[in-house]
Design an enzyme around this catalytic site. Structure first.
Site, PDB file in Angstrom:
ATOM      1  N   TYR A 111      -6.717   1.390   8.230  1.00  0.00           N
ATOM      2  CA  TYR A 111      -6.191   0.101   7.393  1.00  0.00           C
ATOM      3  C   TYR A 111      -4.937  -0.670   7.896  1.00  0.00           C
ATOM      4  O   TYR A 111      -4.542  -1.438   7.593  1.00  0.00           O
ATOM      5  CB  TYR A 111      -5.857   0.589   5.802  1.00  0.00           C
ATOM      6  CG  TYR A 111      -4.938   1.859   5.927  1.00  0.00           C
ATOM      7  CD1 TYR A 111      -3.496   1.419   5.923  1.00  0.00           C
ATOM      8  CD2 TYR A 111      -5.433   3.080   5.616  1.00  0.00           C
ATOM      9  CE1 TYR A 111      -2.750   2.433   5.879  1.00  0.00           C
ATOM     10  CE2 TYR A 111      -4.435   4.118   5.513  1.00  0.00           C
ATOM     11  CZ  TYR A 111      -3.044   3.927   5.460  1.00  0.00           C
ATOM     12  OH  TYR A 111      -2.119   5.028   5.432  1.00  0.00           O
ATOM     13  N   HIS A 167       0.501   8.386   5.581  1.00  0.00           N
ATOM     14  CA  HIS A 167       0.824   8.606   3.900  1.00  0.00           C
ATOM     15  C   HIS A 167       1.167  10.159   3.865  1.00  0.00           C
ATOM     16  O   HIS A 167       2.150  10.396   3.307  1.00  0.00           O
ATOM     17  CB  HIS A 167      -0.023   8.002   3.040  1.00  0.00           C
ATOM     18  CG  HIS A 167       0.125   8.680   1.606  1.00  0.00           C
ATOM     19  ND1 HIS A 167       1.274   7.899   0.854  1.00  0.00           N
ATOM     20  CD2 HIS A 167      -0.444   9.290   0.696  1.00  0.00           C
ATOM     21  CE1 HIS A 167       1.406   8.395  -0.407  1.00  0.00           C
ATOM     22  NE2 HIS A 167       0.522   9.281  -0.306  1.00  0.00           N
ATOM     23  N   ARG A 198       7.169   3.124   7.135  1.00  0.00           N
ATOM     24  CA  ARG A 198       6.442   4.319   7.115  1.00  0.00           C
ATOM     25  C   ARG A 198       5.868   4.642   8.484  1.00  0.00           C
ATOM     26  O   ARG A 198       4.848   4.199   8.663  1.00  0.00           O
ATOM     27  CB  ARG A 198       5.285   4.573   5.851  1.00  0.00           C
ATOM     28  CG  ARG A 198       4.963   5.996   5.469  1.00  0.00           C
ATOM     29  CD  ARG A 198       3.874   5.915   4.624  1.00  0.00           C
ATOM     30  NE  ARG A 198       2.730   5.925   5.613  1.00  0.00           N
ATOM     31  CZ  ARG A 198       1.348   5.269   5.134  1.00  0.00           C
ATOM     32  NH1 ARG A 198       1.149   4.683   4.047  1.00  0.00           N
ATOM     33  NH2 ARG A 198       0.573   5.117   5.972  1.00  0.00           N
TER      34      ARG A 198
HETATM   35  C1  LIG Z   1       0.338   7.845 -11.412  1.00  0.00           C
HETATM   36  C2  LIG Z   1      -0.368   8.223  -9.995  1.00  0.00           C
HETATM   37  N1  LIG Z   1      -1.185   7.238  -9.406  1.00  0.00           N
HETATM   38  C3  LIG Z   1      -1.832   7.460  -8.240  1.00  0.00           C
HETATM   39  C4  LIG Z   1      -1.391   8.369  -7.333  1.00  0.00           C
HETATM   40  C5  LIG Z   1      -1.821   8.589  -6.067  1.00  0.00           C
HETATM   41  N2  LIG Z   1      -0.687   8.208  -4.926  1.00  0.00           N
HETATM   42  C6  LIG Z   1       0.120   8.882  -4.481  1.00  0.00           C
HETATM   43  S1  LIG Z   1       1.094   8.273  -3.560  1.00  0.00           S
HETATM   44  C7  LIG Z   1       0.556   6.664  -3.703  1.00  0.00           C
HETATM   45  C8  LIG Z   1       0.989   5.646  -2.988  1.00  0.00           C
HETATM   46  C9  LIG Z   1       2.315   5.299  -3.553  1.00  0.00           C
HETATM   47  O1  LIG Z   1       2.834   4.257  -2.721  1.00  0.00           O
HETATM   48  P1  LIG Z   1       4.591   3.995  -2.871  1.00  0.00           P
HETATM   49  O2  LIG Z   1       5.125   3.917  -4.170  1.00  0.00           O
HETATM   50  O3  LIG Z   1       4.879   2.896  -1.972  1.00  0.00           O
HETATM   51  O4  LIG Z   1       5.282   5.183  -2.143  1.00  0.00           O
HETATM   52  P2  LIG Z   1       5.166   5.688  -0.612  1.00  0.00           P
HETATM   53  O5  LIG Z   1       4.238   6.708  -0.694  1.00  0.00           O
HETATM   54  O6  LIG Z   1       4.714   4.621   0.274  1.00  0.00           O
HETATM   55  O7  LIG Z   1       6.633   6.527  -0.319  1.00  0.00           O
HETATM   56  C10 LIG Z   1      -0.650   7.024  -4.533  1.00  0.00           C
HETATM   57  C11 LIG Z   1      -1.382   5.913  -5.024  1.00  0.00           C
HETATM   58  C12 LIG Z   1      -0.199   9.230  -8.021  1.00  0.00           C
HETATM   59  N3  LIG Z   1       0.467  10.065  -7.079  1.00  0.00           N
HETATM   60  N4  LIG Z   1       0.349   8.807  -8.920  1.00  0.00           N
END
Ligand SMILES: Cc1ncc(C[n+]2csc(CCOP(=O)(O)OP(=O)(O)O)c2C)c(N)n1
Ligand SMILES: [Mg+2]
Lengths: 398, 341
Positions: A305, A296, A292
């Site tokens: 971080y 985010h 990435r």
């Molecule tokens: C059930 C849930 N918990 C928390 C979140 C908040 N949240 C949004 S994205 C994220 C991280 C996701 O990381 P990853 O699965 O690696 O996907 P990326 O964003 O890196 O594409 C979090 C904790 C959410 N959207 N859904």
């Protein structure tokens, strides 16, 4: 793909392959960050330097025209991403979720799909949307707050973006079960489903249940995990001791780690996986090893971080540059081609800006519409009362 | 409240006891004070360590208390709550952060099936001193699942206590009181008010946790609100005063158990009640208040209890949230209707 032994890393306790300059003890144990090259099992067909390499199991014949197409896709979707990011900065969007760095993973996976295949995205899949024929303008409303995605998911075979981490994985498993129950699996004409999620998502119960369901029902489902190394501020080793693709083995299906910054390798592996599924040999997990490159979301501040060293290292693995180098070296594309792609990107960017700044706000009735398929008299009364109130209010002002 | 061990008034008293703080900073300081006072207090959640949480409520806590007391957990809410249950059985007092209201549902099963029921099932042999912090409500222009008000689900579940703070002083004290509580507490934080400021006296506990409070006295009608809508209710009362209408404003603070004695007392004087909440109205906190008030204050009421709430729809795309959320005009409109009854 005969025996499970061939599916993944043969010895579970084998040492991690490549090592970074100075991994921490935790990283070494995890065997993850230590593999900045993705490890020995990483499938790669085009190196970051633009060298074409071969792979014993996965290779692909690609015509110059096809490769130019993939290049064009990646450049255009990157432009969409940068424009949308800028639109957020100008206050035109509430938030944007950047895909910067993940263009090859998404274009490679998306272009491996057929029109009859189905896709279940999470929220960063702008490149997949592009390959499903969705105009990038249709993504804007989600982030501007005017709608929740306007495309027809049935017609486009592209499900709405799913924000609750992991939810869509079970939904995709169910859809793929339906493809199987409908007799659409078993030969070259078969259908398959792809499901997209991140490295962080692999901890979520829904994802594990999705693995179980798809395995138990032999569902034609490709789990496509984009390991971009971060789940907001948490690195992948907070989610797993094991490289993620190796998890598949525990559920009884193959797991492959592909260089997610290599569009050719991603295309080859995904095509293979989809074909396996069509023929009834699903499910399959693909871990696209990528990065990435941006925050985010536009609300995030990654300097809190992660180290810029990491970013600098991944810059050298840019998914678009390596294709450009290869196209030039092969004399498969000339400057006229590259200029035309730039011109297309400029035009697309302008269309996006124009569209975004002219998007109307939705009418108040939209709050109440389509909550139910068969209506609900209590809600309809509430709506009428509110619309009455609103019109009285407007009347009072004039 | 079972808080035999700690006396914060002396333990964590800084040089200037009265400070002007935001709600978010007050929560951060309250969490810090609770961690200093009791080594069994631990924090669990997604991105709460190095990042300090997406709203920075846990900012600096991992740095100062270490990774074993401030856990950046894997991404799974059922995991966060389910392991908090085990840790609580081991004597810890987990404070779980749910990143946004709409993401509590993967943890719903653990909350309803275990957190809420273990004390009952074991006839009191196991306590569940768990706090589940939930930034809730809309008004921040967010995408789906980031603006919801799910408090009624939890207030509807026996075994859980549910509170919501509306100002920095309460944020500072209520979070510590919730952590001291031997029952599980769902702690709803008004995320759109995180950056509102107010005075916090870190030496003076403002009163018990499970009590509602009159914030502004008035004579013509009563407004009851909690969390983010308290500000809206106070603004409405201010505007009404300019037009000569005197509104009493009560901050509910505790949603389960409800503390309605001040509401009954108020309604017996004013004869009129408007309940304000962002949550959808069907089977809600607002409904419960309406039911209890008509039962207790039947002969004092001069108009039916009115509710000004979010609609009974999913939270809409954010360009429509201004219409969805109760605002000053909708509150005053309801007050007018009540007065004209
Ligand atoms: C059930 C849930 N918990 C928390 C979140 C908040 N949240 C949004 S994205 C994220 C991280 C996701 O990381 P990853 O699965 O690696 O996907 P990326 O964003 O890196 O594409 C979090 C904790 C959410 N959207 N859904
Ligand atoms: Mg990720």
């Amino acid at each position: 793909m005969s025996s499970p032994e061939q599916w993944t890393h043969p010895e579970p306790d084998a040492a991690p392959a490549a090592t970074a300059a100075k991994p921490t003890a935790e990283q070494v144990i995890a065997g993850l960050r230590a593999t900045d090259e993705g490890g020995a099992d990483l499938v790669q067909l085009l190196t970051p330097e633009g060298e074409r390499v071969t792979h014993p199991d996965f290779d692909i014949d690609i015509t110059p025209e096809e490769l130019r197409g993939l290049y064009r896709d990646m450049v255009l979707i990157r432009r969409v991403d940068r424009e949308a990011n800028a639109l957020q900065r100008k206050g035109q969007l509430g938030i944007w979720v950047p895909l910067l760095g993940q263009e090859a993973a998404q274009i490679g996976a998306g272009r491996a799909m057929r029109e009859t295949d189905m896709a279940f995205p999470s929220y960063r899949e702008h490149g997949i949307a592009w390959t499903r024929g969705i105009n990038p303008t249709e993504l804007l409303g989600i982030f501007r707050g005017t709608d929740q995605g306007t495309w027809d998911p049935v017609e486009k075979r592209f499900h709405p973006y799913t924000i609750v981490i992991g939810n869509q994985v079970l939904n995709a498993a169910g859809y793929a079960m339906g493809q199987k129950f409908d007799g659409k699996v078993g030969d070259d004409e078969g259908e398959a489903t792809m499901c997209f999620f991140g490295d962080g998502a692999t901890s979520q119960g829904d994802v594990h249940e999705g693995f179980v369901w798809a395995a138990v029902y032999d569902a034609p489902l490709v789990f496509f995990c984009q390991n971009n190394q971060w789940a907001i501020s948490e690195p992948t080793e907070r989610q797993s001791r094991l490289p993620l693709y190796q998890r598949a083995r525990g559920y009884g299906f193959p797991g492959i780690r592909v260089d997610g910054n290599d569009v050719l390798a991603t295309l080859a592996v995904t095509k293979w996986a989809l074909d396996e599924c069509r023929h009834g040999n699903g499910p399959i997990l693909i871990e696209a090893f990528t990065y990435r490159m941006d925050a985010h979301t536009t609300s995030d501040d990654p300097t809190r971080y992660r180290l810029s060293d990491e970013l600098e290292m991944w810059k050298l693995k840019d998914p678009i540059e390596r294709v450009k180098v290869y196209l030039v070296r092969q004399q498969w594309a000339d400057s006229e081609f590259f200029e035309s792609v730039e011109a297309d990107a400029d035009k697309l960017g302008e269309e996006l800006r124009e569209f975004c700044t002219n998007m109307p706000d939705p009418p108040a009735e939209r709050i109440f519409s389509n909550v139910y398929a068969e209506g609900n008299p209590v809600l309809e009364a509430q709506r009428d009362e509110f619309l009455d109130y609103v019109s009285g209010f407007a009347g009072g002002e004039h | 409240m079972a808080a035999p061990t700690m006396d914060r008034s002396t333990a964590a008293a800084p040089a200037t006891p009265v400070q002007t703080l935001t709600i978010s900073k007050a929560l951060n300081m309250g969490l810090r004070a609770a961690m200093e006072a009791n080594p069994k207090v631990i924090m669990m959640g997604e991105d709460i360590g190095k990042l300090g949480g997406v709203f920075r409520i846990t900012d600096g806590l991992q740095k100062d208390f270490g990774e074993q007391r401030v856990l950046d957990t894997p991404l799974a809410e059922s995991g966060i709550i389910g392991t908090a249950v085990g840790l609580a059985i081991r004597g810890y007092r987990p404070v779980c952060e749910i990143q946004f209201d709409g993401f509590i549902f993967p943890g719903f099963d653990q909350i309803v099936s275990q957190v809420a029921k273990l004390h009952y099932r074991t006839q009191g042999k196991i306590k569940m001193p768990i706090v589940i912090r939930v930034p809730f409500g809309g008004g921040i222009g967010a995408v789906e699942h980031h603006s919801e008000s799910p408090e009624s689900y939890f207030a509807h579940t026996a075994g859980l206590k549910v509170v919501s703070c509306s100002n920095p002083a309460d944020a500072y004290w209520m979070i510590q009181q919730a952590i001291d509580c031997d029952d599980p507490v769902l702690f709803f934080e008004p995320k759109r008010r995180y950056y509102e400021k107010g005075e916090v006296d870190t030496t003076a506990q403002p009163g018990p946790l499970f009590q509602s409070r009159v914030l502004r006295s008035g004579t013509d009608a009563t407004l009851v609100a909690y969390g983010p809508m308290v500000r809206t209710a106070l603004d409405a009362a201010g505007a009404a005063a300019e037009d000569g209408t005197s509104l009493e404003v009560i901050d509910l603070r505790t949603l389960s158990p409800l503390d309605l004695a001040p509401v009954f007392e108020s309604v017996r004087r004013t004869g009129r009640l408007v309940v304000v909440s962002e949550a959808p109205s069907e089977s809600s906190i607002a409904s419960e208040i309406a039911a209890k008030v008509q039962q207790e204050c039947f002969y004092s009421l001069q108009a039916p209890v009115l509710r000004v709430t979010g609609f009974d729809t999913p939270y809409p795309p954010s360009k429509l949230e201004e219409e969805f959320l109760p605002d000053l005009d909708r509150v005053l409109h309801a007050v007018d209707r009540s007065l004209a009854w």
